[in-house]
Each structure stands twice: as C-alpha cells, then as structure tokens.
Motif scaffolding. Structure first.
Motif, PDB file in Angstrom:
ATOM      1  N   ALA A   1       0.827  -1.203   0.000  1.00  0.00           N
ATOM      2  CA  ALA A   1       0.000   0.000   0.000  1.00  0.00           C
ATOM      3  C   ALA A   1       0.863   1.256   0.000  1.00  0.00           C
ATOM      4  O   ALA A   1       0.563   2.234  -0.694  1.00  0.00           O
ATOM      5  CB  ALA A   1      -0.935  -0.007   1.210  1.00  0.00           C
TER       6      ALA A   1
ATOM      7  N   GLU B   1       1.015   4.077  -2.897  1.00  0.00           N
ATOM      8  CA  GLU B   1       0.809   5.495  -2.619  1.00  0.00           C
ATOM      9  C   GLU B   1       1.962   6.332  -3.152  1.00  0.00           C
ATOM     10  O   GLU B   1       1.752   7.403  -3.735  1.00  0.00           O
ATOM     11  CB  GLU B   1       0.656   5.696  -1.110  1.00  0.00           C
ATOM     12  CG  GLU B   1       0.345   7.126  -0.708  1.00  0.00           C
ATOM     13  CD  GLU B   1       0.170   7.292   0.785  1.00  0.00           C
ATOM     14  OE1 GLU B   1       0.047   8.443   1.240  1.00  0.00           O
ATOM     15  OE2 GLU B   1       0.166   6.263   1.503  1.00  0.00           O
ATOM     16  N   GLU B   2       3.188   5.837  -2.967  1.00  0.00           N
ATOM     17  CA  GLU B   2       4.348   6.568  -3.472  1.00  0.00           C
ATOM     18  C   GLU B   2       4.336   6.608  -4.998  1.00  0.00           C
ATOM     19  O   GLU B   2       4.677   7.628  -5.613  1.00  0.00           O
ATOM     20  CB  GLU B   2       5.632   5.917  -2.972  1.00  0.00           C
ATOM     21  CG  GLU B   2       6.909   6.573  -3.481  1.00  0.00           C
ATOM     22  CD  GLU B   2       6.988   8.050  -3.131  1.00  0.00           C
ATOM     23  OE1 GLU B   2       7.575   8.808  -3.919  1.00  0.00           O
ATOM     24  OE2 GLU B   2       6.457   8.455  -2.067  1.00  0.00           O
TER      25      GLU B   2
ATOM     26  N   ARG C   1       1.915   9.223  -6.041  1.00  0.00           N
ATOM     27  CA  ARG C   1       2.482  10.570  -5.909  1.00  0.00           C
ATOM     28  C   ARG C   1       3.478  10.856  -7.034  1.00  0.00           C
ATOM     29  O   ARG C   1       3.507  11.958  -7.578  1.00  0.00           O
ATOM     30  CB  ARG C   1       3.163  10.714  -4.555  1.00  0.00           C
ATOM     31  CG  ARG C   1       2.205  10.870  -3.388  1.00  0.00           C
ATOM     32  CD  ARG C   1       2.926  11.416  -2.167  1.00  0.00           C
ATOM     33  NE  ARG C   1       3.901  10.467  -1.657  1.00  0.00           N
ATOM     34  CZ  ARG C   1       3.664   9.605  -0.682  1.00  0.00           C
ATOM     35  NH1 ARG C   1       2.478   9.557  -0.125  1.00  0.00           N
ATOM     36  NH2 ARG C   1       4.607   8.780  -0.268  1.00  0.00           N
TER      37      ARG C   1
END
Length: 367
Positions: free
Chosen positions: A149, A153-154, A157
């Motif tokens: 997860a 998320e990284e 981004r």
C-alpha cells in the motif's frame, strides 16, 4: 489510544470458552473425575474472557492462559499464542514467549492430563507451535500488504508529479520558446543598440529558464511509473477545433515561421479529447519547428482517415541555424502518452528532403 474490542475478539473468546467447557465435559466422561469439573470450567471461561484483551496485552494474556492451564488445559492458550505471533513486532520476544509455553506444556500435562497418555502431550505441543506459526504468517502478510500500500501510494504521488511536469512543459515551454525566437528576430532586425541588447537579454533569460525547467522536470519524473492504460489523463486547458489550430499557426508566423494550414477533417461539437489532442500535436509540432528549423516552410494538415483523423506537421529543411532550445524530449514523450491513451499512434522523425515530420493518427469512437 487503546485497541478496541472487535466482534472477532468476542467471537474468538466465546468459541474458546465453549470449546474449553466441552473439553472439560469430555475429560469428566472419560473417567478423569467429576470432582473438579466446576473448577476446570471456571478456569476455561476465565482464560477465554482474557482473550478480549489479547490485542492490547498479548504477552500478559498468554502468560495468564499458561498459568490457568495448570488447572485445566486452556483452549484459549492457542488463540493467545496466535495473537502473540500476529501482534508482537519483535520476533525474538515472541519466539521466547512460545518457547516458554512449550516448556510449560510438560509440567501442565503432568498436573492436569497425564492419565490421558503422552499422545496428548505431543498433540498439545504441536498445536501450540502451529498456532504461533499461523499468527506469525498473518503478521508477515499484513506487513507485506502495508508495504504494498505504501509503494502504491508513493507510485501515485510520483505519477502525479510526472503529470504536473508534463503540464508544466506544455504550458511554459511553448510560450517561452516563442518569446526567445521573437527576441532573436528582433535582435537581428533592429538598428537600435539598446533594443538589441534588451532582446539579447530576453533571449538569454528564456534559454536559462528552459534549462532550469528541464532540470525540474527531470527531478519530478525520475521515479514516475509508466502511465496505466485506459486512464484519460489530463487534457489541460488546450482549446480545440480549426480556430485553435489557426491561432497556433498565427503564433508561429509571428515568430517568423511561414506556416500553411489545411484542415479537412471536421471537429466534434463540442470538441472532445481527440480534438484537444490534435491541437496538442499541432502546438508541439510548430514549437519544435520554430526551435529547430526557424524560417522553414511548415505545413499543418488535419485530414480524415477511416474511423479517425490524422494530423501532420511537416517542416522543410531549416533556412537558419537552430535556436538550440530544448526541453529534453518531455514534449514528445508526454504527447506520445496522450496519443496512445486514446488508442492512436505517433510518428516523428526526419524526412528525406532534410526536414522533419510529426504525425499522429487518432481513432474517433462512434456513439
């Protein structure tokens, strides 16, 4: 903030209590004596009740279950061991706890279940180890999910940074490049030394800005993942249609680029993603022509093809030295992504006469 008791915790506690009570009844019916049935049931229920706090105090609950096992073999010990494996972060601490439980298995068996034979001891030991291993495996899976997860998320981004970088290129590079070219044209046509000096400064500042922007774009897109197929991407604020294409051509003409426009493919009403992408292709093609082939005759052609539209920006060999302006290929890379997301193809490269061609073929989906 303490860990709240969940429905699963209550279910585990109730199930352990019921299994423990059943075990006591079976022990009593097997001739182990009914005199201590009440005491053993109480021990089983007490151990099961402790499971409600197993996530908050896993080691303490396990220790209490082991102590109660000297009164009656507590079924709740298995759930407590699973929780230690799943909740205790330190493998050394949880491993020491399970070894302590295994060490206590033999004296507990001697105190409560020796008449049942050594098989019971071995089965209890194996179940103890299995419960701990299952808990540890659950912890490993949960940690892997958390890492996945965090990585997702990284990546999201990084993808957003790359998208913003492409938008920055589309918005800024086009305008700055034209400003630099117009300043250079002014510097070569004016007789006023002050105007020439100011035009040279504008050109130098524009080149420096493009170089700095290229460094920023490189940093923003360094860790960006490949864009996922099927996503629409950002369209920015690009206008579309023949009027927008003519406006882009007029900007290039103002910078000294002779541009001829031929649009034979009608746009949608209102303009859709395909029309906006056509305008992007024209803008990128004209900007590249102004940078690398200043003064060269340039043709913009938007024509219909089967189930789609084809847009071509074709420039003749340069008549003046290239300006040297560049943004490191971000423009074509972002444009290729847009075209491919719509199911089209983008071709770019030199032509036999020594010029350059940018061509995109885009499908139009019929309603």
């Amino acid at each position: 903030m303490g860990v709240q008791v969940s429905r699963a915790d209550v279910l585990v506690a109730v199930s352990s209590g019921a299994a423990g009570a059943l075990l006591v009844v079976l022990r009593g019916s097997s001739g182990l004596g009914w005199a201590t049935v009440g005491v053993e049931v109480a021990a089983q229920l007490a151990a099961s009740a402790l499971l409600l706090a197993r996530r908050r105090y896993p080691l303490a609950v396990l220790g209490a279950c082991v102590v109660l096992s000297f009164v009656s073999p507590a079924v709740a010990t298995l759930a407590a061991l699973y929780t230690v494996g799943a909740e205790v972060r330190s493998a050394r601490t949880s491993g020491a706890a399970v070894l302590g439980v295994v060490a206590a298995t033999w004296p507990a068996w001697r105190a409560t279940a020796e008449p049942s034979g050594p098989t019971t001891l071995w089965v209890a030991t194996l179940m103890t180890l299995f419960a701990y291993v299952a808990g540890r495996a659950e912890r490993s899976r949960a940690e892997a999910d958390r890492r996945a997860a965090a990585s997702a998320e990284e990546a999201a981004r990084a993808g957003e940074r790359a998208r913003l970088a492409r938008e920055l290129h589309d918005v800024v590079s086009h305008r700055v490049s034209y400003a630099v070219v117009e300043a250079e044209v002014l510097a070569t046509t004016t007789e006023d030394a002050d105007v020439r000096r100011l035009a040279d400064e504008i050109g130098a500042s524009g080149r420096a800005a493009l170089a700095e922007m290229r460094q920023v774009l490189t940093a923003l897109t360094a860790d960006a993942p490949e864009p996922a197929r099927g996503t629409s991407g950002s369209t920015g604020g690009t206008s579309a249609g023949p009027a927008a294409i003519e406006a882009l051509a007029e900007e290039a003409r103002t910078a000294g680029q002779p541009v001829r426009v031929r649009v034979s493919s009608p746009s949608s009403s209102p303009p859709d993603l395909v029309d906006r992408t056509v305008a992007r292709v024209v803008g990128e093609g004209l900007t590249n022509a102004v940078r690398h082939a200043p003064g060269a005759a340039t043709t913009v052609d938007v024509s219909p093809v089967e189930d789609g539209v084809r847009v071509t920006v074709d420039n003749a060999p340069p008549t003046s030295p290239p300006t040297g302006l560049t943004t490191g290929g971000f423009g074509l890379a972002g444009l290729r992504e847009r075209v491919e997301l719509l199911g089209g193809t983008l071709e770019s490269g030199p032509t036999p006469p020594g010029g350059y061609r940018l061509r995109a073929t885009l499908p139009r989906r019929t309603p």
